[in-house]
Enzyme design. Structure first.
Site, PDB file in Angstrom:
ATOM      1  CG  LEU A 171      32.892  -5.163  36.544  1.00 29.80           C
ATOM      2  CD1 LEU A 171      31.537  -4.459  36.446  1.00 29.80           C
ATOM      3  CD2 LEU A 171      33.106  -5.730  37.947  1.00 29.80           C
ATOM      4  CE  LYS A 180      33.180  -0.979  13.987  1.00 32.78           C
ATOM      5  NZ  LYS A 180      34.105  -1.302  15.112  1.00 32.78           N
ATOM      6  CB  SER A 226      38.457   7.150  26.610  1.00 35.39           C
ATOM      7  OG  SER A 226      38.330   5.754  26.510  1.00 35.39           O
ATOM      8  CG  ASP A 285      31.256  -2.025  21.251  1.00 35.35           C
ATOM      9  OD1 ASP A 285      31.406  -2.845  20.329  1.00 35.35           O
ATOM     10  OD2 ASP A 285      31.896  -2.084  22.316  1.00 35.35           O
TER      11      ASP A 285
END
Length: 330
Positions: free
Chosen positions: A23, A194, A259, A265
Site C-alpha cells: 500500500l 528489464k 517523482s 513499472d
C-alpha cells in the site's frame, strides 16, 4: 480461492505477478528534520508493488490484463478496494499476514524525495504454492506474464525460476523485472529481462562503470541463455537493448523534474502492451520510454495518463544501433 473484484477478463493477454505488493502512502512536508514532529500535508494512497503498477498502467493504455498477487490484513483489503475502484481486473490470493506499506515523503523546500520501503510479510510454502497455482490458471491463455518486484520473506530465492519454468511449459513469454536474490537465481526461460544498472551490477558482480561494460554484461546474460532480450534502463539517459541480433541505444525524453516512482513499472507495462498489439520490439520499447517519462507527471504512484503517453510516444526518437566493438569493455 482468489477474490476477483471487479470480474477479471476471461482471457487476459497480460498477466502480472506481484509477490510483495504494498500500500503506497505518499505525503509531503516542508522540511525533513530529525526528532521534530513533522506535520504532513494530505496523504495519498495507491495500490503498489511492481506487477500491480504494471497492471494498472497496462489497463490505462487499453491492455487486456489481470493482476495476480497475495494480500492479507487491512492493507491488503485496501489495495483490493483501490484496484477495484480503478476497474483493474485482479485475483487476490489470501494470506494470513498483513500486506506491507511503502511510505514516500516529498520535501517541498528542497524538492527531495524520501522513500521508506518496509519488508513484506512472511509467506508460508502453502501460500507460495497457491500463488503459483493461480498464476498457472490465469496464464494458460495469456500472451505474456510479467513478474515484477521483490520477493517477500519466506519465499525461496529460486521462485522466479519456477515462474520461468511454468511459462516455458505453458508456452507463454515471461517479462521479468526484479533484483537481488530473485534475479541472481534465474538461469533460463526469460523472454525479456528489464533491469537498472544497479540490478545489472548485482547480477554479474562487477561495477560496470561505462556504458560499454553495461552493454557487455547485458549480452552476457543473453549469450548464457538467461534471457532472450535484456533492457537496461538508464533513467534520464535512456535505455540500452541487447538481443542476439545486436545492440541499440534509446534516448530519453527530456522532462521537467518529478517523482520517478513507478517509472520503470510503467516502461514494462507499455512494452507488454505494445508487444500484445503485435508491434516490433523496438517500437514497444519506445512506447515504454514514453510511459516511463509520463510517470514524472503524476502524483505518488498514480498511473500515467494514456493521452500523455501517446503524445510523448510521438516525440520518441528511433534507437541508434551500436557497433559490436562499442559494447566491449575498454
Amino acid at each position: 480461492m482468489p477474490t476477483p473484484a471487479p470480474p477479471p477478463v476471461s482471457r487476459p493477454q497480460i498477466v502480472t505477478l506481484t509477490m510483495n505488493p504494498a500500500l503506497d502512502i505518499t505525503t509531503s512536508v516542508d522540511m525533513v528534520r530529525p526528532t521534530d514532529k513533522l506535520r504532513c500535508a494530505a496523504t495519498r494512497y495507491d495500490p503498489g508493488g511492481g506487477g500491480i503498477n504494471v497492471a494498472h498502467v497496462a489497463y490505462v493504455l487499453g491492455g487486456s490484463v489481470l493482476a495476480v498477487f497475495p494480500a492479507g490484513g487491512s492493507t491488503g483489503g485496501l489495495i483490493a478496494k483501490l484496484l477495484g475502484d480503478e476497474g483493474v481486473p485482479f485475483w487476490q490470493v489470501p494470506i494470513a499476514a498483513a500486506t506491507r506499506e511503502s511510505f514516500t515523503v516529498n520535501e517541498t523546500s528542497s524538492g527531495q524525495q524520501y522513500r521508506f520501503v518496509l519488508p513484506g510479510p512472511q509467506l508460508t510454502l502453502r501460500e507460495q504454492a497457491h500463488c503459483l497455482e493461480q498464476l498457472r490458471t490465469a496464464a494458460r491463455s495469456a500472451e505474456l506474464v510479467v513478474a515484477s518486484g521483490s520477493l517477500p520473506q519466506g519465499v525461496t530465492a529460486d521462485f522466479y525460476q519456477r515462474v520461468a519454468d511454468m511459462c516455458r511449459q505453458l508456452d507463454v513469454r515471461l517479462i521479468l523485472d526484479t533484483s537481488g536474490g530473485g534475479l541472481q537465481h534465474v538461469s533460463s526461460g526469460v523472454f525479456l529481462l528489464k533491469c537498472s544498472v544497479r540490478e545489472l551490477r548485482e547480477c554479474v558482480g562487477r561495477p560496470l562503470e561505462t556504458e560499454a561494460e553495461q552493454l557487455g554484461a547485458a549480452h552476457e546474460l543473453v549469450d548464457s541463455g538467461r534471457a532472450e532480450v535484456v533492457l537496461v534502463s538508464l533513467g534520464h539517459h535512456g535505455a540500452l537493448l541487447a538481443t542476439r541480433h545486436g545492440s541499440q541505444r534509446f534516448s530519453a525524453i527530456p522532462m521537467p523534474g518529478g517523482s520517478g516512482v513507478g517509472a520503470g513499472d510503467a516502461m514494462v507495462a507499455a512494452i507488454a502492451v505494445g508487444l500484445c498489439r503485435g508491434w516490433p520490439l523496438v517500437k514497444a520499447v519506445r512506447l515504454g520510454i514514453a510511459a516511463g517519462a509520463a510517470m514524472l507527471m503524476t502524483p505518488g504512484t498514480a498511473a500515467c495518463g494514456r493521452a500523455d503517453v501517446e503524445r510523448l510516444f510521438a516525440a520518441t526518437a528511433e534507437p541508434c544501433d551500436i557497433a559490436i566493438d562499442e559494447r566491449l569493455p575498454r
